[in-house]
Scaffold this motif. Structure first.
Motif, mmCIF file in Angstrom:
data_model
loop_
_atom_site.group_PDB
_atom_site.id
_atom_site.type_symbol
_atom_site.label_atom_id
_atom_site.label_comp_id
_atom_site.label_asym_id
_atom_site.label_seq_id
_atom_site.Cartn_x
_atom_site.Cartn_y
_atom_site.Cartn_z
ATOM 1 N N LEU A 1 0.807 -1.216 0.000
ATOM 2 C CA LEU A 1 0.000 0.000 0.000
ATOM 3 C C LEU A 1 0.847 1.275 0.000
ATOM 4 O O LEU A 1 0.542 2.211 -0.755
ATOM 5 C CB LEU A 1 -0.972 -0.011 1.179
ATOM 6 N N PRO A 2 1.926 1.363 0.793
ATOM 7 C CA PRO A 2 2.733 2.592 0.740
ATOM 8 C C PRO A 2 3.321 2.878 -0.637
ATOM 9 O O PRO A 2 3.439 4.035 -1.037
ATOM 10 C CB PRO A 2 3.851 2.319 1.764
ATOM 11 N N SER A 3 3.691 1.833 -1.379
ATOM 12 C CA SER A 3 4.309 2.053 -2.690
ATOM 13 C C SER A 3 3.289 2.419 -3.762
ATOM 14 O O SER A 3 3.636 2.979 -4.795
ATOM 15 C CB SER A 3 5.093 0.812 -3.127
ATOM 16 N N ALA A 4 2.008 2.112 -3.505
ATOM 17 C CA ALA A 4 0.976 2.357 -4.518
ATOM 18 C C ALA A 4 0.008 3.481 -4.166
ATOM 19 O O ALA A 4 -0.691 3.991 -5.050
ATOM 20 C CB ALA A 4 0.172 1.069 -4.745
ATOM 21 N N LEU A 5 -0.022 3.889 -2.912
ATOM 22 C CA LEU A 5 -1.081 4.790 -2.448
ATOM 23 C C LEU A 5 -1.085 6.136 -3.165
ATOM 24 O O LEU A 5 -2.153 6.651 -3.527
ATOM 25 C CB LEU A 5 -0.966 4.994 -0.933
ATOM 26 N N ASN A 6 0.079 6.714 -3.382
ATOM 27 C CA ASN A 6 0.122 8.011 -4.071
ATOM 28 C C ASN A 6 -0.418 7.907 -5.496
ATOM 29 O O ASN A 6 -1.095 8.824 -5.982
ATOM 30 C CB ASN A 6 1.548 8.559 -4.088
ATOM 31 N N TYR A 7 -0.133 6.810 -6.175
ATOM 32 C CA TYR A 7 -0.659 6.589 -7.523
ATOM 33 C C TYR A 7 -2.180 6.433 -7.490
ATOM 34 O O TYR A 7 -2.890 6.919 -8.374
ATOM 35 C CB TYR A 7 -0.039 5.332 -8.149
ATOM 36 N N ILE A 8 -2.666 5.739 -6.451
ATOM 37 C CA ILE A 8 -4.110 5.533 -6.314
ATOM 38 C C ILE A 8 -4.806 6.864 -6.055
ATOM 39 O O ILE A 8 -5.820 7.193 -6.685
ATOM 40 C CB ILE A 8 -4.401 4.533 -5.174
ATOM 41 N N LYS A 9 -4.256 7.656 -5.150
ATOM 42 C CA LYS A 9 -4.859 8.949 -4.825
ATOM 43 C C LYS A 9 -4.831 9.910 -6.012
ATOM 44 O O LYS A 9 -5.729 10.751 -6.168
ATOM 45 C CB LYS A 9 -4.141 9.579 -3.631
ATOM 46 N N ALA A 10 -3.802 9.765 -6.856
ATOM 47 C CA ALA A 10 -3.678 10.635 -8.033
ATOM 48 C C ALA A 10 -4.514 10.135 -9.214
ATOM 49 O O ALA A 10 -4.545 10.787 -10.269
ATOM 50 C CB ALA A 10 -2.216 10.735 -8.440
ATOM 51 N N GLY A 11 -5.175 8.996 -9.047
ATOM 52 C CA GLY A 11 -5.995 8.455 -10.118
ATOM 53 C C GLY A 11 -5.194 7.740 -11.198
ATOM 54 O O GLY A 11 -5.731 7.449 -12.278
ATOM 55 N N LYS A 12 -3.918 7.425 -10.911
ATOM 56 C CA LYS A 12 -3.080 6.755 -11.904
ATOM 57 C C LYS A 12 -3.173 5.236 -11.818
ATOM 58 O O LYS A 12 -2.754 4.522 -12.731
ATOM 59 C CB LYS A 12 -1.628 7.201 -11.741
ATOM 60 N N LEU A 13 -3.702 4.739 -10.698
ATOM 61 C CA LEU A 13 -3.965 3.317 -10.532
ATOM 62 C C LEU A 13 -5.343 3.120 -9.933
ATOM 63 O O LEU A 13 -5.811 3.957 -9.144
ATOM 64 C CB LEU A 13 -2.926 2.671 -9.601
ATOM 65 N N GLN A 14 -5.987 2.024 -10.293
ATOM 66 C CA GLN A 14 -7.250 1.632 -9.677
ATOM 67 C C GLN A 14 -6.956 0.614 -8.579
ATOM 68 O O GLN A 14 -6.253 -0.368 -8.811
ATOM 69 C CB GLN A 14 -8.185 0.984 -10.706
ATOM 70 N N ALA A 15 -7.496 0.839 -7.387
ATOM 71 C CA ALA A 15 -7.333 -0.104 -6.285
ATOM 72 C C ALA A 15 -8.493 -1.094 -6.312
ATOM 73 O O ALA A 15 -9.658 -0.694 -6.248
ATOM 74 C CB ALA A 15 -7.296 0.641 -4.958
ATOM 75 N N ILE A 16 -8.174 -2.367 -6.409
ATOM 76 C CA ILE A 16 -9.209 -3.403 -6.510
ATOM 77 C C ILE A 16 -9.544 -3.971 -5.139
ATOM 78 O O ILE A 16 -10.709 -4.038 -4.747
ATOM 79 C CB ILE A 16 -8.740 -4.528 -7.465
ATOM 80 N N ALA A 17 -8.529 -4.400 -4.396
ATOM 81 C CA ALA A 17 -8.748 -4.969 -3.062
ATOM 82 C C ALA A 17 -7.418 -5.026 -2.334
ATOM 83 O O ALA A 17 -6.360 -5.081 -2.955
ATOM 84 C CB ALA A 17 -9.360 -6.364 -3.159
ATOM 85 N N ILE A 18 -7.472 -5.025 -1.000
ATOM 86 C CA ILE A 18 -6.259 -5.111 -0.193
ATOM 87 C C ILE A 18 -6.209 -6.445 0.545
ATOM 88 O O ILE A 18 -7.229 -7.126 0.703
ATOM 89 C CB ILE A 18 -6.130 -3.940 0.804
ATOM 90 N N SER A 19 -5.013 -6.785 1.022
ATOM 91 C CA SER A 19 -4.770 -8.140 1.529
ATOM 92 C C SER A 19 -4.864 -8.284 3.043
ATOM 93 O O SER A 19 -4.575 -9.359 3.568
ATOM 94 C CB SER A 19 -3.376 -8.586 1.079
ATOM 95 N N SER A 20 -5.241 -7.249 3.755
ATOM 96 C CA SER A 20 -5.330 -7.339 5.215
ATOM 97 C C SER A 20 -6.663 -7.952 5.639
ATOM 98 O O SER A 20 -7.601 -8.063 4.849
ATOM 99 C CB SER A 20 -5.169 -5.946 5.836
ATOM 100 N N ALA A 21 -6.738 -8.326 6.916
ATOM 101 C CA ALA A 21 -7.968 -8.918 7.441
ATOM 102 C C ALA A 21 -9.080 -7.889 7.556
ATOM 103 O O ALA A 21 -10.271 -8.221 7.454
ATOM 104 C CB ALA A 21 -7.696 -9.559 8.794
ATOM 105 N N LYS A 22 -8.702 -6.628 7.763
ATOM 106 C CA LYS A 22 -9.696 -5.551 7.828
ATOM 107 C C LYS A 22 -9.241 -4.390 6.960
ATOM 108 O O LYS A 22 -8.088 -4.314 6.552
ATOM 109 C CB LYS A 22 -9.886 -5.082 9.271
ATOM 110 N N ARG A 23 -10.142 -3.489 6.669
ATOM 111 C CA ARG A 23 -9.827 -2.370 5.785
ATOM 112 C C ARG A 23 -8.802 -1.434 6.420
ATOM 113 O O ARG A 23 -8.725 -1.311 7.646
ATOM 114 C CB ARG A 23 -11.100 -1.603 5.419
#
Length: 326
Positions: free
Chosen positions: A210-232
């Motif tokens: 998440l730290p390596s992708a979050l800035n791209y997600i917030k900037a709309g450069k990547l779509q976040a599909i789902a995360i791998s933790s037990a909770k959000r």
């Protein structure tokens, strides 16, 4: 006084003074020079981001400077091994993630280090999930989209990872098993090039921390599909978890510091006390949580136990995946 006698006296004085000087240098309190904080992965990954966020405050707490050194290679083995073999003086420390410390011993026939016997656990910093991402405009917007496509054409849908045997690789293998699908794995040499190829459309999906992708997600450069933790994640609560559909598909990356086995108890204590100060600073905590790190503490005394639990957990997953590297 003749010249010969004078020369002998000067030699003796120089020797005595030199000895006092050596003792004075040796007796200087730790630390009295910069500390190398080794990150055994390339720049841009979770532990690199964390290292550079905490280094100024860590150095301030210790009264010296912290120099972050990236020593990538062999999935983290090269940098980890270099710390295991470093002098036991506290001036070379390791900031690593569980993929190197807890997975590599099962993945590699000879990783070049013993994660338990070659290191002293210093400090658990935090944990963060991985996120399955796709480029903007991709038809893979939800986990259901991914599963449906993978079932329609087994073996054709691919996902990128930070390398063979990394958590990002094994999460794809876990999802394959949990969902009964067959996605193709494409390993990269680090998370940054994997993300770059997703951004460029060369590969349709990637698991990235998440730290390596979050800035791209917030900037709309990547779509976040789902995360791998037990909770959000509190850093991105809008992203659903894979576990909401497949409860057994959970895996996070944790970040911690270690010293070479053999450092003194005093050095261990000073580093732990310094990190206590770092992790109570509101500015540091804010930066880390903004990157997606969960800062729930694990006491230093329990970091060793956590490592042993993770070694057993990932050994089973590596065996089930069939992954093995020389």
């Amino acid at each position: 006084m003749n010249k010969t006698k004078s020369k002998k006296i000067n030699t003796v004085l120089a020797s005595v003074l030199g000895g006092f000087f050596s003792i004075a240098v040796w007796a200087q309190p730790y630390p009295n020079k910069p500390i190398s904080l080794v990150v055994p992965q390339a720049a841009g990954g979770t532990n690199d981001i964390v290292a550079r966020l905490i280094a100024p405050a860590y150095g301030e707490a210790l009264g010296t400077s912290i120099v972050v050194e990236n020593r990538p290679g062999a999935g983290g083995n090269i940098g980890t091994q270099s710390v295991a073999r470093a002098p036991k003086d506290g001036y070379t420390l390791l900031l690593t993630i569980n993929s190197a410390q807890a997975i590599n011993p099962s993945l590699y026939k000879n990783p070049g280090f013993d994660p338990v016997n070659d290191f002293v656990p210093l400090y658990y910093i935090g944990a963060t999930p991985y996120v399955l991402v796709s480029p903007p405009g991709s038809p893979y917007k939800t986990l259901a989209d991914v599963i449906a496509a993978a079932k329609k054409k087994p073996g054709e849908l691919s996902y990128a990872s930070a390398g063979n045997g990394t958590i990002s690789h094994l999460l794809g293998a876990m999802l394959n098993t949990s969902a009964g699908i067959e996605m193709q794995h494409i390993p990269y040499k680090g998370v940054a090039p994997a993300i770059n190829d997703v951004l460029g459309g060369q590969v349709p999906l990637a698991f990235a921390s998440l730290p390596s992708a979050l800035n791209y997600i917030k900037a709309g450069k990547l779509q976040a599909i789902a995360i791998s933790s037990a909770k959000r994640s509190s850093a991105a609560p809008e992203i659903p978890t894979i576990a909401e559909t497949y409860p057994d598909c959970v895996g996070e990356v944790w970040v911690a510091t270690f010293a070479p086995m053999g450092v003194s108890a005093d050095i261990v204590k000073k580093n732990q006390q310094a990190m206590d100060k770092v992790m109570t600073r509101a500015d540091v905590r804010e930066k880390l949580t903004a990157q997606g790190l969960d800062l729930n503490p694990v006491p230093p005394a329990k970091l060793g136990s956590l490592l042993k639990e993770e070694l057993a957990k990932w050994a089973k997953i590596v065996k089930a995946s069939g992954a093995q590297l020389d």
